[in-house]
Enzyme design. Structure first.
Site, PDB file in Angstrom:
ATOM      1  N   SER A 126       0.691  -1.327  -0.024  1.00  0.00           N
ATOM      2  CA  SER A 126      -0.043  -0.056  -0.084  1.00  0.00           C
ATOM      3  C   SER A 126       0.919   1.288   0.223  1.00  0.00           C
ATOM      4  O   SER A 126       0.531   2.261  -0.551  1.00  0.00           O
ATOM      5  CB  SER A 126      -0.890   0.209   1.093  1.00  0.00           C
ATOM      6  OG  SER A 126      -0.442  -0.454   2.453  1.00  0.00           O
ATOM      7  N   HIS A 176       1.555   4.731   4.312  1.00  0.00           N
ATOM      8  CA  HIS A 176       0.682   5.318   3.276  1.00  0.00           C
ATOM      9  C   HIS A 176       0.972   6.478   3.040  1.00  0.00           C
ATOM     10  O   HIS A 176       1.177   7.052   1.829  1.00  0.00           O
ATOM     11  CB  HIS A 176      -0.918   5.178   3.742  1.00  0.00           C
ATOM     12  CG  HIS A 176      -1.297   3.864   3.670  1.00  0.00           C
ATOM     13  ND1 HIS A 176      -2.549   3.785   4.247  1.00  0.00           N
ATOM     14  CD2 HIS A 176      -0.751   2.500   3.562  1.00  0.00           C
ATOM     15  CE1 HIS A 176      -2.712   2.265   4.223  1.00  0.00           C
ATOM     16  NE2 HIS A 176      -1.761   1.639   3.761  1.00  0.00           N
TER      17      HIS A 176
END
Length: 194
Positions: A126, A176
């Site tokens: 991610s 992230h």
């Protein structure tokens, strides 16, 4: 036509295949949600990185996932955002963008967890995918693509992708955020160099 499409997105397809193969190997080795398996395969674990100088984990953690839902959500996201980004930047620049964003995301996560004295275990693609999302900001600033990717819509989509990771436990929001910021910076540099 189908062959041309596969050719256009072959880096994205290859990344998805690598992630799925690694997941299958994790499963065979004892389960993708097994902590010992994750550590053996190279998950990001602060004490191992710092005490054992295992900095290679910043890279290997990008290809590991905890459970089928984690893998599926990341690979669906990669397929959705990766294909257009790959066509826009080209195969080599796109791969650089993906890998560097993933590394920077993991590095930022490691730095924050070190400051917090939190021996956290993390893995997943991610951070790299958020870097690809960040590249959409640069695409939205391209006059040729403003109608396709209006900046407010791009920013709203990024907020929807990033905010849950900063508020939910069990999600490495720092990876992230680090991936997103590095993706924007790197994408601007790669675009300017073209």
């Amino acid at each position: 036509m189908q062959n041309n499409r596969a050719k256009d997105y072959f880096v994205t397809i290859t990344l998805i295949v690598i992630n799925v193969v690694v997941f299958l190997l994790e499963t065979i080795a004892g389960g993708s949600e097994n902590t010992q398996v994750a550590l053996a395969f190279g998950a990001l674990y602060t004490p191992y990185v710092i005490e054992n100088h295992a900095f290679w984990r910043l890279f290997t953690a990008m290809f590991l996932h905890f459970g089928i839902q984690h893998l599926a959500s990341n690979m669906i996201s990669l397929a959705a955002v990766g294909s257009f980004s790959e066509r826009y930047y080209g195969h080599v620049k796109y791969l650089i963008l993906y890998l560097v964003s993933g590394l920077c995301g993991n590095l930022f996560s490691l730095a924050v967890h070190m400051m917090q004295n939190d021996p956290s275990l993390s893995a997943g693609a991610s951070g790299a995918i958020c870097g690809i999302l960040g590249s959409y900001i640069i695409m939205a600033l391209d006059p040729k693509l403003r109608r396709v990717f209006p900046l407010p819509r791009v920013l709203f989509g990024i907020a929807l992708a990033i905010l849950p990771g900063l508020t939910q436990s069990g999600v490495d929001g720092y990876a992230h955020l680090g991936g997103l910021v590095s993706g924007v910076i790197l994408a601007a540099f790669l675009r300017r160099r073209e």
